[in-house]
Design an enzyme around this catalytic site. Structure first.
Site, PDB file in Angstrom:
ATOM      1  N   GLY A 153      19.896  15.888 -42.590  1.00 21.44           N
ATOM      2  CA  GLY A 153      19.022  14.863 -41.996  1.00 21.44           C
ATOM      3  C   GLY A 153      17.872  14.542 -42.939  1.00 21.44           C
ATOM      4  O   GLY A 153      18.096  14.086 -44.065  1.00 21.44           O
ATOM      5  N   ASP A 219      31.779  18.739 -37.878  1.00 22.10           N
ATOM      6  CA  ASP A 219      30.549  18.191 -38.459  1.00 22.10           C
ATOM      7  C   ASP A 219      30.114  19.039 -39.665  1.00 22.10           C
ATOM      8  O   ASP A 219      29.797  18.506 -40.731  1.00 22.10           O
ATOM      9  CB  ASP A 219      29.458  18.152 -37.376  1.00 22.10           C
ATOM     10  CG  ASP A 219      28.106  17.743 -37.923  1.00 22.10           C
ATOM     11  OD1 ASP A 219      27.927  16.561 -38.236  1.00 22.10           O
ATOM     12  OD2 ASP A 219      27.236  18.633 -38.075  1.00 22.10           O
ATOM     13  N   LYS A 223      30.070  18.023 -43.796  1.00 28.87           N
ATOM     14  CA  LYS A 223      28.910  18.227 -44.688  1.00 28.87           C
ATOM     15  C   LYS A 223      29.305  19.097 -45.886  1.00 28.87           C
ATOM     16  O   LYS A 223      28.838  18.885 -47.004  1.00 28.87           O
ATOM     17  CB  LYS A 223      27.760  18.849 -43.893  1.00 28.87           C
ATOM     18  CG  LYS A 223      27.169  17.869 -42.874  1.00 28.87           C
ATOM     19  CD  LYS A 223      26.296  18.559 -41.854  1.00 28.87           C
ATOM     20  CE  LYS A 223      25.748  17.552 -40.853  1.00 28.87           C
ATOM     21  NZ  LYS A 223      25.137  18.178 -39.680  1.00 28.87           N
TER      22      LYS A 223
HETATM   23  N1  HSE Z   1      25.624  17.133 -34.563  1.00 32.21           N
HETATM   24  C1  HSE Z   1      24.862  17.334 -35.759  1.00 32.21           C
HETATM   25  C2  HSE Z   1      24.129  18.660 -35.670  1.00 32.21           C
HETATM   26  C3  HSE Z   1      23.911  16.193 -35.964  1.00 32.21           C
HETATM   27  O1  HSE Z   1      24.081  19.240 -34.578  1.00 32.21           O
HETATM   28  O2  HSE Z   1      23.620  19.158 -36.662  1.00 32.21           O
HETATM   29  C4  HSE Z   1      23.475  16.004 -37.373  1.00 32.21           C
HETATM   30  O3  HSE Z   1      24.513  15.702 -38.247  1.00 32.21           O
END
Ligand code: HSE
Length: 336
Positions: A153, A219, A223
């Site tokens: 983020g 997720d 990354k």
């Molecule tokens: N779903 C992701 C998290 C949001 O919980 O980190 C950010 O990519």
């Protein structure tokens, strides 16, 4: 700088609020005048070649749930049509990550690049499924491709590894890259069951609309793909990751780890293999952060191991990463 913004959810709206509130400073300090000429959401779009009124855009979205009502004519242009027909220098892609076919983000990004537009993406889907070919497409079309908000983020994880450690050889890294699962595991360690912790995370709005993206490790795996390509120069995509999530972690497992002064965390690691899975981490390891925090430890040949900790999600945080990328583009254009 003319911008087309695809996706107008929390991040897109935070971004235009940031542009609006910082416009004088952005121009005075960086010579940046962002002019949003088109916005696309799932129900319609808003277009003004001389620049949309950002305050009105947010108000319209709040009132009608779509930007389509921005003008009386109710524009239904798709994101792709907008990218083909409206002139702009930069696409900012913020539609939801989709790990099946990466659409509509994939078409937005490839269309923009083929039309000589620079691209900023916080949508992880296209990068997870096609990072190597997207990078090639950007080079072929001589456009910049920025994605610093896809990992961490607002915490500049990619930038740290790529630029602050430039000249170093990063040999491995491991990190907590998903805040939602970290929040759930932290609460399970405080005595909540998996179901209770998941419900609490949902109530707080942390969990993705498709909970599987968080819980099954997708997720974090996306990354990891981005980091492996960008930092380690690997050419990998999502199927190359050995991925498991947190659904099988029990309160009993967490209790056993606690007796050894450890916590169970969902760790994404790049060493000999690329793995996402639950792992015991000593409580005194800097990586062992709690709540929704993200952390990543980079080990390099001569500089030892360094750990970066920060918030990995949030509308304004992610919007600030987009602004960072936009300023980079502005500066690189000015240098050229
Ligand atoms: N779903 C992701 C998290 C949001 O919980 O980190 C950010 O990519």
């Amino acid at each position: 700088m003319r911008i087309i913004l695809c996706g107008f959810g929390v991040v897109g709206q935070s971004l235009v609020k940031l542009f609006d509130s910082r416009s004088d400073e952005l121009y005075a300090k960086y010579g940046l005048k962002p002019r949003v000429v088109g916005v696309f959401d799932s129900k319609g779009s808003a277009v003004d070649k001389s620049g949309l009124d950002l305050y009105k855009l947010v108000e319209v979205k709040k009132k009608f749930g779509t930007v389509k009502n921005y003008s009386k004519t109710k524009n239904s242009m798709s994101g792709t049509d907008m990218l083909k027909n409206i002139e702009a220098e930069v696409l900012i892609e913020t539609t939801a990550s989709n790990y099946k076919d990466a659409e509509p983000g994939m078409t937005h990004i490839t269309t923009a690049m083929k039309n000589s537009m620079h691209v900023i993406s916080v949508n992880k889907g296209p990068l997870a499924l096609a990072f190597p070919s997207l990078l090639e497409l950007a080079i072929y079309n001589q456009v910049m491709f920025k994605f610093s908000g896809t990992v961490g983020g607002g915490t500049p994880i990619l930038d740290y590894a790529k630029n602050s450690l430039s000249g170093e050889r990063i040999t491995s890294f491991a990190g907590i890259l998903n805040g939602t699962t970290n929040y759930i595991l932290t609460n399970m360690a405080s005595g909540l069951s998996f179901e209770e912790a998941l419900k609490d995370a949902k109530d707080k709005g942390y969990v993705e609309a498709d909970e599987s993206l968080d819980l099954d490790g997708l997720d974090a795996a996306a990354k990891l793909v981005i980091l492996a390509n960008w930092i380690m120069g690997m050419k990998v995509t999502l199927p190359d990751i050995d991925c498991s999530g947190i659904r099988k972690v029990t309160v009993k497992d967490i209790g056993k780890a606690a007796k050894k002064n450890c916590a169970i965390k969902l760790i994404a690691s790049c060493d000999k293999e690329l793995i996402v899975g639950p792992k015991e981490i000593p409580n005194d390891d800097p990586l062992c952060v709690n709540g929704t925090l993200n952390a990543i430890a980079f080990t390099s040949e001569h500089s030892g191991t360094q750990t970066i900790i920060g918030k990995g999600a949030g509308g304004m945080e992610t919007a600030s990463s987009i602004l960072r990328d936009l300023l980079d583009i502005r500066q690189e254009i000015a240098r050229d």
